[in-house]
Design a protein around this motif. Structure first.
Motif, PDB file in Angstrom:
ATOM      1  N   GLY A 176      11.775   3.590 -19.216  1.00 33.78           N
ATOM      2  CA  GLY A 176      13.218   3.343 -19.205  1.00 33.78           C
ATOM      3  C   GLY A 176      13.547   2.044 -19.909  1.00 33.78           C
ATOM      4  O   GLY A 176      12.667   1.357 -20.419  1.00 33.78           O
ATOM      5  N   THR A 177      14.811   1.717 -19.938  1.00 37.52           N
ATOM      6  CA  THR A 177      15.254   0.503 -20.610  1.00 37.52           C
ATOM      7  C   THR A 177      16.129  -0.337 -19.689  1.00 37.52           C
ATOM      8  O   THR A 177      16.869   0.211 -18.863  1.00 37.52           O
ATOM      9  N   ASP A 178      16.048  -1.640 -19.854  1.00 37.97           N
ATOM     10  CA  ASP A 178      16.882  -2.549 -19.061  1.00 37.97           C
ATOM     11  C   ASP A 178      18.290  -2.676 -19.659  1.00 37.97           C
ATOM     12  O   ASP A 178      19.136  -3.378 -19.133  1.00 37.97           O
ATOM     13  N   ARG A 179      18.544  -1.945 -20.743  1.00 39.87           N
ATOM     14  CA  ARG A 179      19.852  -2.041 -21.417  1.00 39.87           C
ATOM     15  C   ARG A 179      20.846  -0.976 -20.958  1.00 39.87           C
ATOM     16  O   ARG A 179      21.944  -0.882 -21.482  1.00 39.87           O
ATOM     17  N   SER A 180      20.429  -0.130 -20.029  1.00 37.31           N
ATOM     18  CA  SER A 180      21.305   0.932 -19.521  1.00 37.31           C
ATOM     19  C   SER A 180      21.125   1.027 -18.007  1.00 37.31           C
ATOM     20  O   SER A 180      20.006   1.189 -17.535  1.00 37.31           O
ATOM     21  N   GLY A 213      21.767   3.339 -15.822  1.00 39.05           N
ATOM     22  CA  GLY A 213      21.174   4.586 -15.355  1.00 39.05           C
ATOM     23  C   GLY A 213      19.730   4.757 -15.745  1.00 39.05           C
ATOM     24  O   GLY A 213      18.984   5.486 -15.093  1.00 39.05           O
ATOM     25  N   ASP A 214      19.307   4.083 -16.805  1.00 35.92           N
ATOM     26  CA  ASP A 214      17.942   4.262 -17.301  1.00 35.92           C
ATOM     27  C   ASP A 214      17.033   3.087 -16.939  1.00 35.92           C
ATOM     28  O   ASP A 214      15.938   2.975 -17.463  1.00 35.92           O
ATOM     29  N   CYS A 215      17.489   2.203 -16.051  1.00 31.90           N
ATOM     30  CA  CYS A 215      16.662   1.032 -15.719  1.00 31.90           C
ATOM     31  C   CYS A 215      15.829   1.239 -14.454  1.00 31.90           C
ATOM     32  O   CYS A 215      15.177   0.311 -13.987  1.00 31.90           O
ATOM     33  N   LEU A 216      15.803   2.463 -13.919  1.00 29.92           N
ATOM     34  CA  LEU A 216      15.000   2.731 -12.714  1.00 29.92           C
ATOM     35  C   LEU A 216      13.524   2.399 -12.953  1.00 29.92           C
ATOM     36  O   LEU A 216      12.910   1.696 -12.154  1.00 29.92           O
ATOM     37  N   GLY A 217      12.966   2.913 -14.044  1.00 26.89           N
ATOM     38  CA  GLY A 217      11.554   2.654 -14.354  1.00 26.89           C
ATOM     39  C   GLY A 217      11.236   1.167 -14.439  1.00 26.89           C
ATOM     40  O   GLY A 217      10.362   0.678 -13.715  1.00 26.89           O
ATOM     41  N   PRO A 218      11.948   0.405 -15.291  1.00 26.96           N
ATOM     42  CA  PRO A 218      11.675  -1.031 -15.388  1.00 26.96           C
ATOM     43  C   PRO A 218      11.865  -1.790 -14.066  1.00 26.96           C
ATOM     44  O   PRO A 218      11.124  -2.731 -13.783  1.00 26.96           O
ATOM     45  N   LEU A 219      12.831  -1.366 -13.247  1.00 33.77           N
ATOM     46  CA  LEU A 219      13.026  -2.018 -11.942  1.00 33.77           C
ATOM     47  C   LEU A 219      11.834  -1.770 -11.022  1.00 33.77           C
ATOM     48  O   LEU A 219      11.358  -2.690 -10.350  1.00 33.77           O
ATOM     49  N   VAL A 270       0.142  -1.741 -14.202  1.00 27.30           N
ATOM     50  CA  VAL A 270       1.544  -1.336 -14.311  1.00 27.30           C
ATOM     51  C   VAL A 270       2.025  -1.567 -15.745  1.00 27.30           C
ATOM     52  O   VAL A 270       1.849  -2.653 -16.294  1.00 27.30           O
ATOM     53  N   TYR A 271       2.611  -0.526 -16.320  1.00 28.80           N
ATOM     54  CA  TYR A 271       3.246  -0.630 -17.640  1.00 28.80           C
ATOM     55  C   TYR A 271       4.736  -0.339 -17.465  1.00 28.80           C
ATOM     56  O   TYR A 271       5.100   0.629 -16.812  1.00 28.80           O
ATOM     57  N   GLY A 272       5.583  -1.167 -18.081  1.00 26.82           N
ATOM     58  CA  GLY A 272       7.022  -0.951 -18.042  1.00 26.82           C
ATOM     59  C   GLY A 272       7.690  -1.781 -16.963  1.00 26.82           C
ATOM     60  O   GLY A 272       7.785  -1.371 -15.816  1.00 26.82           O
ATOM     61  N   THR A 273       8.112  -2.985 -17.323  1.00 25.67           N
ATOM     62  CA  THR A 273       8.806  -3.882 -16.402  1.00 25.67           C
ATOM     63  C   THR A 273      10.120  -4.306 -17.045  1.00 25.67           C
ATOM     64  O   THR A 273      10.413  -3.930 -18.185  1.00 25.67           O
ATOM     65  N   LEU A 274      10.900  -5.120 -16.337  1.00 27.35           N
ATOM     66  CA  LEU A 274      12.150  -5.618 -16.937  1.00 27.35           C
ATOM     67  C   LEU A 274      11.852  -6.489 -18.155  1.00 27.35           C
ATOM     68  O   LEU A 274      12.577  -6.443 -19.145  1.00 27.35           O
ATOM     69  N   ASN A 275      10.779  -7.272 -18.095  1.00 25.19           N
ATOM     70  CA  ASN A 275      10.425  -8.138 -19.224  1.00 25.19           C
ATOM     71  C   ASN A 275       9.803  -7.374 -20.384  1.00 25.19           C
ATOM     72  O   ASN A 275      10.003  -7.737 -21.544  1.00 25.19           O
ATOM     73  N   GLU A 276       9.036  -6.343 -20.064  1.00 28.00           N
ATOM     74  CA  GLU A 276       8.356  -5.550 -21.096  1.00 28.00           C
ATOM     75  C   GLU A 276       8.554  -4.065 -20.819  1.00 28.00           C
ATOM     76  O   GLU A 276       7.631  -3.370 -20.372  1.00 28.00           O
ATOM     77  N   ASP A 304      10.434   7.707 -13.902  1.00 25.36           N
ATOM     78  CA  ASP A 304      11.577   7.706 -14.826  1.00 25.36           C
ATOM     79  C   ASP A 304      12.839   8.119 -14.077  1.00 25.36           C
ATOM     80  O   ASP A 304      12.775   8.713 -13.003  1.00 25.36           O
ATOM     81  N   ALA A 305      13.970   7.798 -14.669  1.00 23.88           N
ATOM     82  CA  ALA A 305      15.261   8.264 -14.163  1.00 23.88           C
ATOM     83  C   ALA A 305      15.582   9.578 -14.869  1.00 23.88           C
ATOM     84  O   ALA A 305      15.084   9.841 -15.964  1.00 23.88           O
ATOM     85  N   CYS A 306      16.409  10.405 -14.245  1.00 19.71           N
ATOM     86  CA  CYS A 306      16.851  11.629 -14.908  1.00 19.71           C
ATOM     87  C   CYS A 306      18.259  11.981 -14.441  1.00 19.71           C
ATOM     88  O   CYS A 306      18.770  11.419 -13.469  1.00 19.71           O
ATOM     89  N   LEU A 307      18.861  12.914 -15.144  1.00 20.06           N
ATOM     90  CA  LEU A 307      20.190  13.416 -14.793  1.00 20.06           C
ATOM     91  C   LEU A 307      20.019  14.793 -14.164  1.00 20.06           C
ATOM     92  O   LEU A 307      19.059  15.491 -14.452  1.00 20.06           O
ATOM     93  N   GLY A 308      20.948  15.181 -13.290  1.00 18.10           N
ATOM     94  CA  GLY A 308      20.812  16.468 -12.614  1.00 18.10           C
ATOM     95  C   GLY A 308      22.138  17.000 -12.120  1.00 18.10           C
ATOM     96  O   GLY A 308      23.204  16.574 -12.557  1.00 18.10           O
ATOM     97  N   LYS A 309      22.081  17.927 -11.186  1.00 18.96           N
ATOM     98  CA  LYS A 309      23.282  18.530 -10.604  1.00 18.96           C
ATOM     99  C   LYS A 309      23.984  17.511  -9.710  1.00 18.96           C
ATOM    100  O   LYS A 309      23.325  16.658  -9.107  1.00 18.96           O
TER     101      LYS A 309
END
Length: 194
Positions: free
Chosen positions: A44-48, A50-56, A71-77, A104-109
């Motif tokens: 995910g990315t820290d720039r969105s 809805g998509d910052c779940l992974g980095p958080l 761990v791979y994928g943080t707010l810093n990296e 990861d984050a995702c969209l759903g119903k």
């Protein structure tokens, strides 16, 4: 995505306990005994919002790293669409036989918003926003953060941070609890073999 799936509603009582039990069930069913490392890949990315779940989640789990856990994928990296392929290549080149947990984050119903799914097999990152990225993971954790089907980028930008933070707290607490227990057992068995 394949295999069994477990859903946890973060707004129900004892959501953390249900997540811990569900994560443990899928982990123990999926993990291969000869794995060299457990790699937690938070996408995910820290720039969105809805998509910052992974980095958080990665940020909250950064201190669990040790001899067996990475761990791979943080707010810093963050690990996102632009560097996912190179990160996967790095993981493949660094670890002999890793067990990969993708987050990861995702969209759903609409009725699924606020649910976390835990399942066997890989995820398809970027599928909700029509990006073709490589599937990754032996098991996965996905947080359903908003509605799918219309203007996905805009929807991700307008997702409530409180929802994403609550999911990240539950996911990181559940993973931390389970992996600490698993590593303790691994260290105990290594000590008894000496």
């Amino acid at each position: 995505m394949s295999g069994e799936k477990i859903y946890i509603d973060i707004n129900k009582p004892y959501a953390v306990s249900w997540f811990i039990k569900g994560f443990e069930k899928i982990l123990l069913h999926t993990i291969h005994k000869d794995c060299s490392h457990i790699v937690i890949l938070c996408i995910g990315t820290d720039r969105s919002t809805g998509d910052c779940l992974g980095p958080l989640v990665g940020h909250k789990l950064r201190y669990i790293q040790g001899e067996y856990i990475r761990v791979y994928g943080t707010l810093n990296e963050p690990v996102h669409a632009k560097n996912l392929k190179s990160t996967i290549k790095e993981i493949e080149e660094t670890y002999k036989n890793p067990f990969i947990i993708s987050i990861d984050a995702c969209l759903g119903k609409p009725e699924s918003i606020g649910c976390i799914s835990i399942g066997e097999g890989p995820i398809k990152p970027g599928a909700g926003v029509n990006k073709k990225l490589p599937e990754i993971g032996h098991m996965h954790v996905m947080g359903i953060v908003n509605i799918s089907g219309f203007m996905e980028y805009m929807i991700l930008q307008n997702t409530r941070l409180s929802l994403v933070m609550k999911m990240a707290d539950i996911i990181s607490a559940g993973i931390y609890y389970n992996l600490s227990k698993l590593v303790s057992k691994k260290l105990e068995s290594a000590a008894t073999k000496k």
